[in-house]
Write a protein that holds these residues in place. Structure first.
Motif, short mmCIF file in Angstrom:
data_model
loop_
_atom_site.label_atom_id
_atom_site.label_comp_id
_atom_site.label_asym_id
_atom_site.label_seq_id
_atom_site.Cartn_x
_atom_site.Cartn_y
_atom_site.Cartn_z
N PRO A 19 -15.36 21.83 -8.77
CA PRO A 19 -16.22 22.53 -7.83
C PRO A 19 -15.53 23.64 -7.02
O PRO A 19 -16.19 24.54 -6.53
CB PRO A 19 -16.71 21.42 -6.90
N LEU A 20 -14.20 23.59 -6.89
CA LEU A 20 -13.51 24.66 -6.17
C LEU A 20 -13.23 25.86 -7.07
O LEU A 20 -12.70 26.86 -6.63
CB LEU A 20 -12.20 24.16 -5.55
N ARG A 47 -14.01 27.51 -1.67
CA ARG A 47 -15.47 27.43 -1.67
C ARG A 47 -15.89 26.33 -2.61
O ARG A 47 -15.55 26.34 -3.80
CB ARG A 47 -16.08 28.75 -2.14
N ASN A 48 -16.62 25.37 -2.07
CA ASN A 48 -17.14 24.28 -2.89
C ASN A 48 -18.43 24.76 -3.54
O ASN A 48 -19.45 24.92 -2.88
CB ASN A 48 -17.40 23.04 -2.02
N SER A 50 -20.30 23.19 -5.68
CA SER A 50 -21.27 22.16 -6.05
C SER A 50 -22.05 21.71 -4.82
O SER A 50 -21.73 22.06 -3.70
CB SER A 50 -20.55 20.96 -6.67
N VAL A 54 -16.44 17.41 -1.64
CA VAL A 54 -15.14 17.17 -2.24
C VAL A 54 -14.20 16.67 -1.14
O VAL A 54 -14.33 17.06 0.02
CB VAL A 54 -14.55 18.41 -2.95
N GLU A 108 -12.95 16.37 4.15
CA GLU A 108 -14.07 16.51 3.23
C GLU A 108 -14.66 17.90 3.41
O GLU A 108 -14.85 18.36 4.53
CB GLU A 108 -15.11 15.44 3.55
N LEU A 109 -14.93 18.55 2.30
CA LEU A 109 -15.57 19.86 2.30
C LEU A 109 -16.97 19.65 1.73
O LEU A 109 -17.13 19.29 0.56
CB LEU A 109 -14.76 20.85 1.46
N GLY A 111 -20.81 20.07 0.30
CA GLY A 111 -21.35 20.87 -0.78
C GLY A 111 -21.75 22.25 -0.30
O GLY A 111 -22.30 22.40 0.78
N GLU A 114 -17.65 26.54 2.69
CA GLU A 114 -16.48 27.37 2.46
C GLU A 114 -15.58 27.32 3.68
O GLU A 114 -16.04 27.11 4.81
CB GLU A 114 -16.86 28.81 2.13
N TYR A 139 -7.98 17.22 -5.39
CA TYR A 139 -9.18 16.75 -4.70
C TYR A 139 -10.03 15.90 -5.63
O TYR A 139 -9.82 15.88 -6.83
CB TYR A 139 -9.97 17.93 -4.13
N THR A 141 -14.19 14.49 -6.34
CA THR A 141 -15.62 14.52 -6.07
C THR A 141 -16.21 13.39 -6.89
O THR A 141 -15.98 13.31 -8.10
CB THR A 141 -16.28 15.88 -6.37
#
Length: 161
Positions: A19-20, A47-48, A50, A54, A108-109, A111, A114, A139, A141
């Motif tokens: 996702p990144l 930037r995630n 999804s 993550v 945690e980032l 969904g 950014e 990371y 997910t």
């Protein structure tokens, strides 16, 4: 046997297409560091892509010489421009609040969120040149593990570049 192999691929292997995004490192940055022990590597944009969150599990220096990782941090709004001598983000406390500077490892980032990554590095030998090839972010997910490499090659020199 097939189930074990599939489980190892799914859970154990670090995938590079997460996702990144795809790993990618830039060109080369040279920063005069003088006799400063501390330096900042950043701001590297994360930037995630999804809708799932993550969780960052590790941030490591790639190919570091005379540089040690003193901590990685997520910065929601980059206040300074990139890599340089010195460290401006203090020693905490870092609460985990996504609107503040927070520790990157175990963060945690969400969904579609950014942020920017900065790494605090230290040069044990301030008279020597510090070098790194890039930064590796590991990371997860869900149950899948990923690795993302970012950042340009860095040289921190005691004199001019």
């Amino acid at each position: 046997m097939l189930v074990v192999a599939a489980g190892g691929w799914f859970l154990g292997v670090r995938h590079g297409d997460g996702p990144l995004g795809d790993s990618g490192r830039g060109s080369k940055v040279c920063a005069p560091a003088g006799e400063s022990v501390d330096a900042t590597v950043g701001h590297m944009y994360l930037r995630n892509g999804s809708s799932a969150a993550v969780r960052i599990t590790a941030v490591e220096l790639i190919g570091a010489r005379n540089l040690e990782n003193a901590g990685a941090f997520l910065v929601p709004d980059p206040m300074e421009s990139g890599s340089k001598s010195g460290w401006d983000f203090g020693d905490g406390p870092f609460t985990g609040d996504a609107s503040q500077v927070r520790l990157a490892v175990d963060a945690e980032l969400a969904g579609k969120a950014e942020t920017s990554l900065v790494v605090h590095v230290q040069r044990p030998d301030v008279l020597g040149e510090g070098y790194l090839e890039g930064v590796r972010v590991e990371y997860t997910t869900g149950l899948r593990r990923y690795a993302y490499e970012t950042g340009p090659e860095h040289i921190f020199r005691p004199g001019k570049c």
